[in-house]
Design an enzyme around this catalytic site. Structure first.
Site, PDB file in Angstrom:
ATOM      1  N   SER A 225       0.854  -1.113  -0.052  1.00 55.91           N
ATOM      2  CA  SER A 225       0.055  -0.064  -0.010  1.00 55.91           C
ATOM      3  C   SER A 225       1.067   1.340  -0.049  1.00 55.91           C
ATOM      4  O   SER A 225       2.017   0.921   0.172  1.00 55.91           O
ATOM      5  CB  SER A 225      -0.937  -0.247   1.271  1.00 55.91           C
ATOM      6  OG  SER A 225      -0.108   0.858   2.271  1.00 55.91           O
ATOM      7  N   LYS A 226       0.281   2.353  -0.155  1.00 56.79           N
ATOM      8  CA  LYS A 226       1.074   3.551  -0.392  1.00 56.79           C
ATOM      9  C   LYS A 226       1.981   3.872   1.053  1.00 56.79           C
ATOM     10  O   LYS A 226       2.591   4.617   1.062  1.00 56.79           O
ATOM     11  CB  LYS A 226       0.201   4.759  -0.875  1.00 56.79           C
ATOM     12  CG  LYS A 226      -0.761   5.253  -0.001  1.00 56.79           C
ATOM     13  CD  LYS A 226      -1.281   6.442  -0.755  1.00 56.79           C
ATOM     14  CE  LYS A 226      -2.488   7.113   0.227  1.00 56.79           C
ATOM     15  NZ  LYS A 226      -3.758   6.581   0.164  1.00 56.79           N
ATOM     16  N   ARG A 227       1.408   3.379   2.258  1.00 64.88           N
ATOM     17  CA  ARG A 227       2.201   3.763   3.211  1.00 64.88           C
ATOM     18  C   ARG A 227       3.291   2.792   3.509  1.00 64.88           C
ATOM     19  O   ARG A 227       4.209   3.149   4.308  1.00 64.88           O
ATOM     20  CB  ARG A 227       1.045   3.272   4.422  1.00 64.88           C
ATOM     21  CG  ARG A 227      -0.025   4.373   4.878  1.00 64.88           C
ATOM     22  CD  ARG A 227      -0.782   3.829   5.781  1.00 64.88           C
ATOM     23  NE  ARG A 227      -1.555   2.769   5.428  1.00 64.88           N
ATOM     24  CZ  ARG A 227      -2.685   2.444   4.562  1.00 64.88           C
ATOM     25  NH1 ARG A 227      -2.899   3.689   4.090  1.00 64.88           N
ATOM     26  NH2 ARG A 227      -3.087   1.470   4.048  1.00 64.88           N
ATOM     27  N   ASP A 228       3.552   1.710   2.692  1.00 65.19           N
ATOM     28  CA  ASP A 228       4.781   0.988   2.693  1.00 65.19           C
ATOM     29  C   ASP A 228       5.922   1.576   2.064  1.00 65.19           C
ATOM     30  O   ASP A 228       5.848   2.321   1.178  1.00 65.19           O
ATOM     31  CB  ASP A 228       4.639  -0.511   1.914  1.00 65.19           C
ATOM     32  CG  ASP A 228       3.722  -1.160   2.433  1.00 65.19           C
ATOM     33  OD1 ASP A 228       3.571  -1.319   3.784  1.00 65.19           O
ATOM     34  OD2 ASP A 228       2.753  -1.737   1.789  1.00 65.19           O
TER      35      ASP A 228
END
Ligand code: GLU
Length: 453
Positions: A225-228
């Protein structure tokens, strides 16, 4: 003409001259360019280039709140950095525009009229519903094979506020833009039966579908996800990765050439790429492998090319003032073989451009533990001052002679001297380092280091 240009550019031999193959990348601008989206864009682009077809960029910006110029800029900049040039779309134009869904309202209304005429829609509570056919949809996905699904319920295609729904605009645009291959993430597979219903209701040919495997986190089973960390293209741009290394790595997320080679020039990948060769198993994002590939690419760059790419980075770090390009080239010529990436250079190469560098603490500890480094540095100074020439050959001879004379290993000279001259325990070839730094600076740095011992 465009197909012909693509062919010339990549020099294929197996291509159709005037291909009618048309692919599109259809992102919704979010303000981020996720690695997964980049992979989708790349696979569409690869197949378009492989076939000599056309690659369309279409912006699915029906969610106007997120449709900001910055969000679009992130996307265009990311695609251009990766080298994914589009033949039709924003900033380029083309015969099937506009390429923003937010500007295609009239087209959607016209298409809705077609379905009204054929009795395939009805209104209820202000929304417009599409009547499903009741037939099982058999999807022959190029990657997943045969997938069957029955849409049992009629579904909304225009909301009560008059805005069209994703399924509708997505299919209408694929029809209107004559898309022949829909290549997208597996998360859309569950939409495809609805889409196939719509294609058939319009009497349009159903495109080929290819649903790409998910990209999972480096560790753990979840989807990236874009948080990774490492999940956004922006990060690699900011970290000065080589785009060709990132592209090569992304190609391997779901696809691999038959001989299992991994490092391949893009031209070769374009030649070999086939949608049917994409693996249906999920791909794991391996951040370390990408770092490794970037290192391989960096070390393999022609020197001139490396200079051109490093120059802006070191300039920005304020290191190049007063130095000619020729000097930078000499530095890179000796440093390149041990480089892991351009990102590390402002720190690792600082001592070539500035006297204001730190001594690496671990390297210092190691040097102080062994023998009598202070005596060794005094001996080196004496010998270096007397050399007629200050180059790799003469330096090596001098160091070997000293080692022999004092009955110690050459390492007892090399380790403290490297630390004194560069502040580091490792780095480019020692004698090359001394030559490039130059005698005056070398002697001065050895003196300075002796003071702090
Ligand atoms: N806008 C959709 C997305 O970003 C496009 C889906 C498709 O490629 O059909 O997921």
């Amino acid at each position: 003409m465009r197909a012909f240009k693509a062919r010339m550019k990549y020099g294929h031999c197996t291509l159709f001259m005037n291909s009618s193959v048309r692919l599109r990348f259809a992102p919704s601008p979010t303000g981020f360019f996720h690695i997964g989206s980049a992979r989708t864009a790349l696979f569409n682009w690869l197949y378009a280039r492989h076939t000599g077809g056309t690659f369309v960029l279409r912006i699915e910006d029906t969610d106007l709140a997120r449709n900001t110029p910055e969000a679009l800029h992130v996307l265009y900049a990311g695609m251009r950095w990766l080298g994914l040039d589009w033949d039709e779309g924003p900033e380029v134009g083309g015969p099937y525009g506009p390429y923003f869904q937010s500007e295609r309202g009239d087209i959607y209304k016209d298409y809705l009229e077609i379905l009204r005429k054929t009795g395939r829609v009805y209104d209820q509570d202000g929304a417009v519903y599409f009547k499903v056919s009741g037939e099982v949809q058999v999807i022959t996905d190029l990657i997943r094979g045969r997938v069957e699904r029955l849409e049992e319920k009629d579904f909304v295609i225009f909301r009560s506020d008059g805005t069209p729904v994703f399924h509708f605009v997505n299919v209408v645009d694929d029809i209107a833009m004559k898309i022949t291959h829909v290549v997208r993430g597996e998360d859309h597979l569950s939409n495809t039966s609805k889409h196939q219903e719509l294609f058939k209701a319009f009497g349009a040919p159903v495109p080929e579908f290819a649903h790409l495997p998910l990209i999972l986190k480096t560790d753990g089973p979840g989807k990236m996800s874009k948080r990774d960390r490492g999940s956004l293209v922006e990060e690699y741009i900011n970290r000065h990765f080589l785009p060709e290394a990132v592209v090569n790595y992304l190609c391997l997320l779901g696809w691999s050439p038959k001989e299992n080679r991994e490092i391949l020039p893009i031209k070769t990948i374009v030649d070999l790429f086939e949608l049917t060769a994409i693996n249906k198993n999920n791909a794991h994002f391996d951040a370390q492998k990408l770092v490794f590939m970037n290192a391989e690419y960096t070390r393999a760059l022609p020197l001139e090319d490396l200079v051109a790419r490093v120059k802006p980075v070191l300039t920005e770090a304020g290191l190049l003032e007063g130095y000619a390009d020729g000097y930078l080239k000499e530095v890179l010529a000796i440093a390149q073989e041990k480089m892991r990436g351009i990102e590390e250079l402002p720190v690792n190469l600082k001592s070539f451009f500035s006297d204001d560098f730190e001594y690496d603490a671990a390297a210092k500890e190691k040097v102080f533990k062994k023998g009598d480094p202070k005596a060794r540095l005094h001996e080196l100074k004496g010998a270096f001052a007397l050399l007629r020439e200050f180059n790799e050959e003469s330096l090596e001879i001098a160091v070997k002679a000293l080692a022999e004379e004092h009955g110690v290993s050459t390492g007892e000279y090399i380790h403290p001297a490297r630390l004194a001259v560069s502040g580091m325990g490792i780095g480019p070839s020692f004698y090359g380092l001394l030559r490039v730094i130059g005698r005056d600076r070398v002697l001065k740095r050895i003196d300075d280091f002796i003071q702090v011992m």
